[in-house]
Design a protein around this motif. Structure first.
Motif, PDB file in Angstrom:
ATOM      1  N   PRO A 181      65.892 -22.147 -13.470  1.00 22.73           N
ATOM      2  CA  PRO A 181      65.182 -20.263 -12.231  1.00 22.73           C
ATOM      3  C   PRO A 181      65.959 -20.815 -10.824  1.00 22.73           C
ATOM      4  CG  PRO A 181      63.743 -22.401 -12.480  1.00 22.73           C
ATOM      5  CD  PRO A 181      64.672 -22.953 -13.337  1.00 22.73           C
ATOM      6  N   HIS A 222      53.665 -17.250 -16.137  1.00 25.68           N
ATOM      7  CA  HIS A 222      54.393 -18.268 -16.433  1.00 25.68           C
ATOM      8  C   HIS A 222      54.755 -18.656 -18.090  1.00 25.68           C
ATOM      9  CE1 HIS A 222      53.645 -22.460 -15.987  1.00 25.68           C
ATOM     10  NE2 HIS A 222      54.989 -22.331 -16.303  1.00 25.68           N
ATOM     11  N   CYS A 248      58.308 -10.486  -9.491  1.00 29.58           N
ATOM     12  CA  CYS A 248      58.618 -12.439  -8.773  1.00 29.58           C
ATOM     13  C   CYS A 248      58.181 -12.542  -7.592  1.00 29.58           C
ATOM     14  CB  CYS A 248      60.149 -12.427  -8.468  1.00 29.58           C
ATOM     15  SG  CYS A 248      60.183 -14.603  -9.011  1.00 29.58           S
ATOM     16  N   ARG A 293      59.535 -21.159 -16.211  1.00 33.12           N
ATOM     17  CA  ARG A 293      60.058 -20.633 -16.187  1.00 33.12           C
ATOM     18  C   ARG A 293      58.134 -18.872 -15.714  1.00 33.12           C
ATOM     19  NH1 ARG A 293      65.348 -18.990 -16.183  1.00 33.12           N
ATOM     20  NH2 ARG A 293      64.716 -17.564 -15.066  1.00 33.12           N
ATOM     21  N   LEU A 294      59.237 -17.644 -14.954  1.00 41.79           N
ATOM     22  CA  LEU A 294      58.202 -16.862 -15.155  1.00 41.79           C
ATOM     23  C   LEU A 294      59.168 -16.330 -15.607  1.00 41.79           C
ATOM     24  CD1 LEU A 294      58.201 -17.297 -11.115  1.00 41.79           C
ATOM     25  CD2 LEU A 294      56.497 -17.652 -13.159  1.00 41.79           C
ATOM     26  N   GLN A 320      61.662 -13.739 -14.925  1.00 40.62           N
ATOM     27  CA  GLN A 320      63.211 -13.241 -14.412  1.00 40.62           C
ATOM     28  C   GLN A 320      63.740 -13.975 -15.707  1.00 40.62           C
ATOM     29  OE1 GLN A 320      63.551 -13.045 -11.054  1.00 40.62           O
ATOM     30  NE2 GLN A 320      61.520 -11.927 -11.494  1.00 40.62           N
ATOM     31  N   GLU A 338      62.852 -18.105  -7.196  1.00 41.22           N
ATOM     32  CA  GLU A 338      61.435 -18.246  -8.743  1.00 41.22           C
ATOM     33  C   GLU A 338      60.823 -19.430  -8.979  1.00 41.22           C
ATOM     34  OE1 GLU A 338      61.607 -18.894 -13.685  1.00 41.22           O
ATOM     35  OE2 GLU A 338      63.992 -17.756 -12.743  1.00 41.22           O
TER      36      GLU A 338
END
Length: 106
Positions: free
Chosen positions: A64, A50, A44, A83-84, A87, A68
């Motif tokens: 998130p 992404h 992170c 969102r990543l 994560q 994040e």
């Protein structure tokens, strides 16, 4: 195993199975999903994993964390469903998850 579908920026659907406890990013890397770079390896500390969570899955995946959100500032074309993938923990409740890969990463 939990089924996860990645939709590339060209519209190709890549269906995978992720191990519960791993992340959506790790599953993408193990399955060579194009567009998921994951430069930091899931720490992170970058925005190169992404994804856009499909609207049908947003509530189940959740939002998130503050950390994040800070990293998403470095991503391109951030949206409400961004969102990543590093994560998002793979879990049985996410069986059938669909995420979309952006045209470029941060």
């Amino acid at each position: 195993m939990t089924k996860i579908t990645y939709v590339t920026s060209q519209g190709e659907r890549i269906e995978t199975e992720g191990e519960n406890g791993s992340t959506v990013m790790e599953t993408a890397i193990m399955n060579a999903v194009p567009g998921i770079v994951a430069e930091c390896g899931g720490a992170c500390t970058c925005a190169t994993c992404h994804v856009y969570v499909d609207d049908a899955w947003r509530e189940t995946v959740g939002g998130p964390s503050m950390m994040e959100e800070d990293m998403l500032d470095f991503a391109f074309d951030v949206r409400d469903n961004s969102r990543l993938s590093c994560q998002i923990k793979v879990r049985q409740e996410l069986d059938g998850l669909v995420v979309h890969v952006p045209t470029r990463q941060g």
